[in-house]
Scaffold this motif. Structure first.
Motif, PDB file in Angstrom:
ATOM      1  N   GLU A 169       5.074  -6.530 -11.806  1.00 25.24           N
ATOM      2  CA  GLU A 169       5.373  -5.099 -11.710  1.00 25.24           C
ATOM      3  C   GLU A 169       4.817  -4.511 -10.420  1.00 25.24           C
ATOM      4  O   GLU A 169       5.501  -3.717  -9.744  1.00 25.24           O
ATOM      5  CB  GLU A 169       4.811  -4.361 -12.921  1.00 25.24           C
ATOM      6  CG  GLU A 169       5.535  -4.694 -14.216  1.00 25.24           C
ATOM      7  CD  GLU A 169       4.822  -4.194 -15.452  1.00 25.24           C
ATOM      8  OE1 GLU A 169       5.518  -3.747 -16.369  1.00 25.24           O
ATOM      9  OE2 GLU A 169       3.558  -4.266 -15.499  1.00 25.24           O
ATOM     10  N   MET A 170       3.588  -4.878 -10.056  1.00 21.94           N
ATOM     11  CA  MET A 170       3.001  -4.363  -8.826  1.00 21.94           C
ATOM     12  C   MET A 170       3.745  -4.887  -7.607  1.00 21.94           C
ATOM     13  O   MET A 170       3.952  -4.161  -6.638  1.00 21.94           O
ATOM     14  CB  MET A 170       1.514  -4.703  -8.733  1.00 21.94           C
ATOM     15  CG  MET A 170       0.845  -4.183  -7.471  1.00 21.94           C
ATOM     16  SD  MET A 170       1.120  -2.426  -7.109  1.00 21.94           S
ATOM     17  CE  MET A 170       0.120  -1.657  -8.338  1.00 21.94           C
ATOM     18  N   SER A 171       4.167  -6.130  -7.654  1.00 19.25           N
ATOM     19  CA  SER A 171       4.901  -6.676  -6.508  1.00 19.25           C
ATOM     20  C   SER A 171       6.209  -5.910  -6.294  1.00 19.25           C
ATOM     21  O   SER A 171       6.633  -5.710  -5.152  1.00 19.25           O
ATOM     22  CB  SER A 171       5.148  -8.172  -6.678  1.00 19.25           C
ATOM     23  OG  SER A 171       6.018  -8.428  -7.751  1.00 19.25           O
ATOM     24  N   THR A 179       3.311 -13.386  -3.205  1.00 19.73           N
ATOM     25  CA  THR A 179       2.638 -12.698  -2.103  1.00 19.73           C
ATOM     26  C   THR A 179       1.530 -11.817  -2.650  1.00 19.73           C
ATOM     27  O   THR A 179       0.397 -11.838  -2.149  1.00 19.73           O
ATOM     28  CB  THR A 179       3.638 -11.851  -1.287  1.00 19.73           C
ATOM     29  OG1 THR A 179       4.648 -12.712  -0.767  1.00 19.73           O
ATOM     30  CG2 THR A 179       2.948 -11.102  -0.157  1.00 19.73           C
ATOM     31  N   TYR A 180       1.844 -11.052  -3.705  1.00 17.32           N
ATOM     32  CA  TYR A 180       0.817 -10.203  -4.304  1.00 17.32           C
ATOM     33  C   TYR A 180      -0.325 -11.051  -4.858  1.00 17.32           C
ATOM     34  O   TYR A 180      -1.492 -10.722  -4.687  1.00 17.32           O
ATOM     35  CB  TYR A 180       1.393  -9.295  -5.405  1.00 17.32           C
ATOM     36  CG  TYR A 180       0.328  -8.411  -5.965  1.00 17.32           C
ATOM     37  CD1 TYR A 180      -0.062  -7.264  -5.293  1.00 17.32           C
ATOM     38  CD2 TYR A 180      -0.366  -8.760  -7.121  1.00 17.32           C
ATOM     39  CE1 TYR A 180      -1.092  -6.469  -5.765  1.00 17.32           C
ATOM     40  CE2 TYR A 180      -1.396  -7.972  -7.601  1.00 17.32           C
ATOM     41  CZ  TYR A 180      -1.756  -6.837  -6.922  1.00 17.32           C
ATOM     42  OH  TYR A 180      -2.787  -6.065  -7.380  1.00 17.32           O
ATOM     43  N   SER A 181       0.005 -12.151  -5.499  1.00 20.89           N
ATOM     44  CA  SER A 181      -1.017 -13.056  -6.024  1.00 20.89           C
ATOM     45  C   SER A 181      -1.918 -13.558  -4.899  1.00 20.89           C
ATOM     46  O   SER A 181      -3.140 -13.612  -5.052  1.00 20.89           O
ATOM     47  CB  SER A 181      -0.358 -14.239  -6.744  1.00 20.89           C
ATOM     48  OG  SER A 181      -1.329 -15.157  -7.187  1.00 20.89           O
ATOM     49  N   GLN A 198       7.209  -3.910  -3.104  1.00 22.20           N
ATOM     50  CA  GLN A 198       8.386  -4.562  -2.519  1.00 22.20           C
ATOM     51  C   GLN A 198       8.016  -5.856  -1.796  1.00 22.20           C
ATOM     52  O   GLN A 198       8.414  -6.102  -0.658  1.00 22.20           O
ATOM     53  CB  GLN A 198       9.140  -3.597  -1.602  1.00 22.20           C
ATOM     54  CG  GLN A 198       9.656  -2.388  -2.339  1.00 22.20           C
ATOM     55  CD  GLN A 198      10.395  -1.410  -1.455  1.00 22.20           C
ATOM     56  OE1 GLN A 198      10.243  -1.405  -0.232  1.00 22.20           O
ATOM     57  NE2 GLN A 198      11.199  -0.565  -2.065  1.00 22.20           N
ATOM     58  N   VAL A 199       7.199  -6.678  -2.492  1.00 15.24           N
ATOM     59  CA  VAL A 199       6.851  -8.013  -2.003  1.00 15.24           C
ATOM     60  C   VAL A 199       7.092  -9.002  -3.143  1.00 15.24           C
ATOM     61  O   VAL A 199       7.219  -8.612  -4.300  1.00 15.24           O
ATOM     62  CB  VAL A 199       5.375  -8.110  -1.541  1.00 15.24           C
ATOM     63  CG1 VAL A 199       5.109  -7.172  -0.370  1.00 15.24           C
ATOM     64  CG2 VAL A 199       4.403  -7.841  -2.676  1.00 15.24           C
ATOM     65  N   GLN A 209      -0.839   2.019   0.829  1.00 14.18           N
ATOM     66  CA  GLN A 209      -0.019   2.244  -0.362  1.00 14.18           C
ATOM     67  C   GLN A 209      -0.821   1.973  -1.638  1.00 14.18           C
ATOM     68  O   GLN A 209      -0.755   2.744  -2.597  1.00 14.18           O
ATOM     69  CB  GLN A 209       1.216   1.343  -0.295  1.00 14.18           C
ATOM     70  CG  GLN A 209       2.240   1.615  -1.356  1.00 14.18           C
ATOM     71  CD  GLN A 209       3.481   0.732  -1.196  1.00 14.18           C
ATOM     72  OE1 GLN A 209       3.581  -0.095  -0.295  1.00 14.18           O
ATOM     73  NE2 GLN A 209       4.433   0.920  -2.088  1.00 14.18           N
ATOM     74  N   LEU A 210      -1.597   0.897  -1.651  1.00 11.67           N
ATOM     75  CA  LEU A 210      -2.425   0.564  -2.809  1.00 11.67           C
ATOM     76  C   LEU A 210      -3.506   1.617  -3.039  1.00 11.67           C
ATOM     77  O   LEU A 210      -3.738   2.040  -4.173  1.00 11.67           O
ATOM     78  CB  LEU A 210      -3.073  -0.812  -2.626  1.00 11.67           C
ATOM     79  CG  LEU A 210      -2.165  -2.020  -2.807  1.00 11.67           C
ATOM     80  CD1 LEU A 210      -2.830  -3.273  -2.242  1.00 11.67           C
ATOM     81  CD2 LEU A 210      -1.814  -2.203  -4.279  1.00 11.67           C
TER      82      LEU A 210
END
Length: 73
Positions: free
Chosen positions: A19-21, A30-32, A25-26, A48-49
């Motif tokens: 959901e966060m990715s 990548t988020y991991s 928009q990654v 943004q975070l």
């Protein structure tokens, strides 16, 4: 420390990495990699975070344990 703060914020919002990715928009991997410290988080993504979580970039980076954001200009 980075993993702990990002993971904690994610869990506080009851969001998954997937959901966060999507919000960022990654790709999920990548988020991991951001959480694991395997990949540097771009400045725009850090901003943004910080805005999304209402915290400071210093907190995201583990430079402080104070979660409250600085006054914004």
């Amino acid at each position: 420390m980075l993993l702990e703060h990002l993971r904690g914020l994610l869990e506080d919002k009851d969001l998954s990495q997937a959901e966060m990715s999507k919000i960022l928009q990654v790709h999920q991997t990548t988020y991991s990699d951001y959480e694991l410290g395997n990949l540097n988080i771009p400045i725009n993504t850090l901003k943004q975070l910080a805005l999304f979580y209402n915290t400071s970039i210093d907190y995201l980076l583990g430079l402080t344990n104070v979660r409250e954001p600085y006054p914004r200009a």
